[in-house]
Design an enzyme around this catalytic site. Structure first.
Site, PDB file in Angstrom:
ATOM      1  N   ILE A   1       0.817  -1.211   0.000  1.00 20.39           N
ATOM      2  CA  ILE A   1       0.000   0.000   0.000  1.00 20.39           C
ATOM      3  C   ILE A   1       0.851   1.260   0.000  1.00 20.39           C
ATOM      4  CG2 ILE A   1      -1.983  -1.077   1.100  1.00 20.39           C
ATOM      5  CD1 ILE A   1      -1.013  -0.026   3.769  1.00 20.39           C
ATOM      6  N   GLY A   2       2.163   1.112   0.002  1.00 26.09           N
ATOM      7  CA  GLY A   2       3.030   2.286  -0.003  1.00 26.09           C
ATOM      8  C   GLY A   2       4.480   1.885  -0.138  1.00 26.09           C
TER       9      GLY A   2
ATOM     10  N   GLY B   1      11.354   5.867   1.229  1.00 21.65           N
ATOM     11  CA  GLY B   1      12.800   5.796   1.158  1.00 21.65           C
ATOM     12  C   GLY B   1      13.391   4.740   2.071  1.00 21.65           C
ATOM     13  N   PHE B   2      12.693   4.436   3.184  1.00 20.82           N
ATOM     14  CA  PHE B   2      13.249   3.488   4.139  1.00 20.82           C
ATOM     15  C   PHE B   2      12.607   2.109   4.049  1.00 20.82           C
ATOM     16  CE2 PHE B   2      14.632   7.384   6.316  1.00 20.82           C
ATOM     17  CZ  PHE B   2      15.950   7.040   6.533  1.00 20.82           C
ATOM     18  N   GLY B   3      11.452   1.982   3.394  1.00 19.45           N
ATOM     19  CA  GLY B   3      10.842   0.668   3.340  1.00 19.45           C
ATOM     20  C   GLY B   3       9.511   0.680   2.616  1.00 19.45           C
TER      21      GLY B   3
ATOM     22  N   VAL C   1       5.421  -0.609   2.603  1.00 23.26           N
ATOM     23  CA  VAL C   1       4.350  -0.785   3.586  1.00 23.26           C
ATOM     24  C   VAL C   1       3.319  -1.740   3.008  1.00 23.26           C
ATOM     25  CG1 VAL C   1       2.650   0.363   5.043  1.00 23.26           C
ATOM     26  CG2 VAL C   1       4.755   1.556   4.418  1.00 23.26           C
TER      27      VAL C   1
ATOM     28  N   LYS D   1       5.439  -2.096   7.966  1.00 27.48           N
ATOM     29  CA  LYS D   1       6.546  -1.533   7.178  1.00 27.48           C
ATOM     30  C   LYS D   1       7.720  -2.508   7.197  1.00 27.48           C
ATOM     31  CE  LYS D   1       7.956   2.851   7.516  1.00 27.48           C
ATOM     32  NZ  LYS D   1       8.669   4.046   8.049  1.00 27.48           N
TER      33      LYS D   1
ATOM     34  N   ASP E   1      11.170  15.250   9.018  1.00 22.04           N
ATOM     35  CA  ASP E   1      10.670  14.836   7.706  1.00 22.04           C
ATOM     36  C   ASP E   1       9.173  15.118   7.599  1.00 22.04           C
ATOM     37  OD1 ASP E   1      11.144  13.882   5.162  1.00 22.04           O
ATOM     38  OD2 ASP E   1      10.841  11.778   5.675  1.00 22.04           O
TER      39      ASP E   1
END
Length: 639
Positions: free
Chosen positions: A322-323, A326-328, A330, A344, A447
């Site tokens: 679903i997403g 930059g870090f992972g 989801v 995530k 962020d």
């Protein structure tokens, strides 16, 4: 009792001792530990702590608290290592300090030429943005040539970064240049190497050596240090093997006694750990160990097994994604108790050290805060197969989706009304106010973006993604010194220039989100002209010249007139994105102003289209923009 792993250790010990490779550690170093900071276990190839092993350019010396590595006769602290990069910091000046007493800094030139290493582009770019201000007292360049040259061109500090032309020091210059350069060295220089380089025979030779179960090393007694492959014995009198001597037999006997003692100690330790931790797997992730140590001090969320979360997400299938950030990535998950959550899965291949830091950061911060406009963490999993975080599932996408459309789609849903946009802005501001003023020590999110504002079905929002967040444990100067991190277009330019982080960095990012709500445009768009690629560069000049109507979202016009409150929000955004952090309001002021804007009746802060000039100006809110075209810059909005 898991004795098979112990038996394997014993067999490996006798196998290695019996073979006795030439690169085995000398007897005088037998008391050293097998690991060396920052290595969790024995250093992998090309690193080695023993002469003759590994790559000659990657020899390390175990020291407290970090290992040391020498490059071109310069000693560096090894702060972090990866598969193809290092983060290093010089521990002493490579050359003697200047003889003249009026020279204030030592010569700390870092030169990596002739070695397998090169300075990364990111480390060089940090030097390239430094533009020193003229010092109050001119330097004596006859005696301090190095210092004068460094002042003229800070990139000379690190060889291989090229040179920067001298810029106008009066525009955006940086004071205290030598202190900043010293902090730059302390924070570390990222260097890279290429194991596929055609001139390096060690990596290519090692691949062939490993395929035959050999150990990679080199002849440390030869001046050229040629590559050597130490292979197991295949016949009597193998040239790579030492002869079995009575002394060696005695050493084997002592080794056997040592292993017996280790068996007894390890057995007791395993029994103790199995009782204390309920028989948990001995192959724990370092992040899991770190979090267990903090469990007593913080109320950490529950820990899930990897299998449970893998099953809840359909084995992390593409239909459950679903997403992606930059870090992972989801995924949508359905837990056994019926809860619907967002899971995530952190990207470990990008930067393992950074992903672990982000993982622990989110858990420790989110488990200690509680606010209706901040995402809630329900659990985590630290496993060698992946680092997983379990959050609230927010089913209505992100603010970015509502304003700009979902990723990969050029279409967006129904446009948000102005009242909904103001309400969203107020909720985000209240969440930031909570982080800055209600949490001790304060938390800087670092962020704040429209992609990290998650929207519920009833249009309530939650701010998420705390991977870059920092606790603001301030120094005597009132700021936290750290390398700039964030999303392009939202990153505070003052923080980027000075490396000094405080709460006003979040205010700048929030100001960009306000501009997105006003214009419906993205924070960064490569399709726009270069000078207007970022939203701040595009909108701020129009506010200053009374031409805001050119960029206001068409959905906010009614009968040729902009809806109530846009002018007041534009003024607030203008103040939030001020280039100097001291000119920005704090989160408490921002939240209070948005409450006032929401409660104002029509006519206060209305932007109207002028028939004569087609300019949109606010009525009765702050300094008037009707005469901005003729007023000096300091009389413009937000001054």
């Amino acid at each position: 009792m898991p004795l098979p792993p112990l038996a394997a250790v014993i067999l490996v010990f006798f196998h290695v001792t019996a073979i006795a490779y030439d690169c085995s550690p000398p007897p005088s170093s037998s008391s050293r530990l097998p690991s060396c900071p920052p290595f969790i276990s024995a250093p992998p190839y090309p690193f080695s702590a023993f002469p003759g092993c590994g790559h000659p350019s990657f020899q390390i010396r175990c020291s407290s608290p970090l290992a040391l590595i020498s490059i071109n006769n310069i000693s560096f602290s090894l702060l972090r290592y990866g598969s193809s990069s290092l983060l290093i910091s010089p521990v002493s000046p490579p050359s003697p300090p200047p003889r003249h007493s009026n020279c204030s800094i030592p010569q700390r030139f870092v030169n990596l030429s002739g070695s397998p290493f090169r300075v990364s582009d990111s480390s060089c770019s940090r030097l390239s943005v430094l533009r020193p201000c003229p010092p109050p007292v001119l330097l004596d360049c006859r005696s301090c040539r190095w210092e004068c040259g460094l002042f003229e061109n800070p990139s000379r500090l690190v060889g291989g970064c090229g040179s920067t032309r001298r810029r106008n020091h009066l525009q955006g210059c940086t004071g205290g240049i030598f202190e900043l350069l010293d902090r730059y060295l302390e924070m570390g220089i990222e260097v890279e190497w290429d194991e596929n380089h055609r001139n390096d025979s060690y990596f290519s030779g090692c691949r062939a050596c490993r395929s035959s179960n050999g150990v990679c090393g080199f002849n440390s007694s030869h001046p050229m240090k040629p590559f050597l492959c130490f292979r197991p014995p295949t016949s009597a009198g193998h040239p790579q093997i030492r002869e079995r001597t009575p002394r060696r037999i005695s050493m084997l006997s002592l080794g056997f006694l040592f292993v017996c003692c280790m068996i007894a100690f390890a057995t007791g330790a395993l029994i103790f750990r199995s009782r204390k931790r309920g028989g948990s797997d001995s192959k724990d992730e370092p992040t899991a160990v770190y979090l267990r140590r903090h469990r007593a001090a913080t109320l950490l969320p529950p820990e899930f097994t990897y299998e449970e979360l893998e099953s809840s997400t359909g084995h992390f299938g593409p239909t459950r994604k679903i997403g992606d950030g930059g870090f992972g990535s989801v995924y949508l998950g359905h837990l056994r108790d019926g809860r619907v959550v967002a899971v995530k899965h952190l990207h470990r291949h990008l930067n393992e050290g950074l992903s672990k830091k982000s993982f622990c950061n989110e858990i420790l911060i989110l488990s200690s805060i509680n606010h209706p406009n901040l995402v809630k963490i329900h659990g985590y999993c630290s496993d060698p197969r992946g680092l997983l975080l379990v959050y609230d599932y927010v089913p209505n996408g992100t603010l970015s989706d509502h304003l700009h459309g979902t990723k990969g789609s050029c279409r967006r849903g129904p446009r948000l009304s102005w009242s909904v946009r103001v309400d969203i802005a107020m909720q985000v501001a209240v969440a930031i106010e909570y982080l800055h003023f209600s949490v001790v020590p304060p938390v800087v999110h670092r962020d704040i973006t429209s992609s990290n504002v998650f929207v519920e079905k009833d249009m309530r929002v939650k701010v998420g993604d705390f991977g870059l967040s920092r606790l603001l444990i301030q120094s005597s100067s009132g700021d936290v010194w750290t390398g700039p991190q964030g999303t392009p277009g939202y990153l505070d330019p003052d923080y980027y220039r000075s490396f000094r982080l405080n709460e006003k960095s979040d205010i700048y990012s929030f100001g960009v989100v306000l501009l997105e709500l006003i214009t419906g445009l993205r924070a960064v768009d490569e399709k726009r002209e270069k000078r207007e690629m970022t939203l701040v560069d595009m909108v701020v000049p129009r506010i200053q010249t009374g031409a805001l109507h050119q960029v206001v979202d068409p959905a906010l016009f009614v009968d040729g007139e902009v809806v109530d409150g846009v002018g007041a929000v534009a003024e607030l955004a203008f103040r939030c994105v001020a280039s100097d952090k001291d000119d920005r309001p704090d989160a408490r002021e921002v939240a209070l102003e948005l409450r006032r804007i929401k409660s104002r009746a029509r006519g206060s802060g209305v932007l109207r289209v002028s028939n004569s000039s087609n300019a949109i100006v606010p009525e009765g809110v702050g300094p008037s923009l009707e005469h901005v075209g003729t007023a000096p810059p300091e009389a413009s909005l937000g001054s």
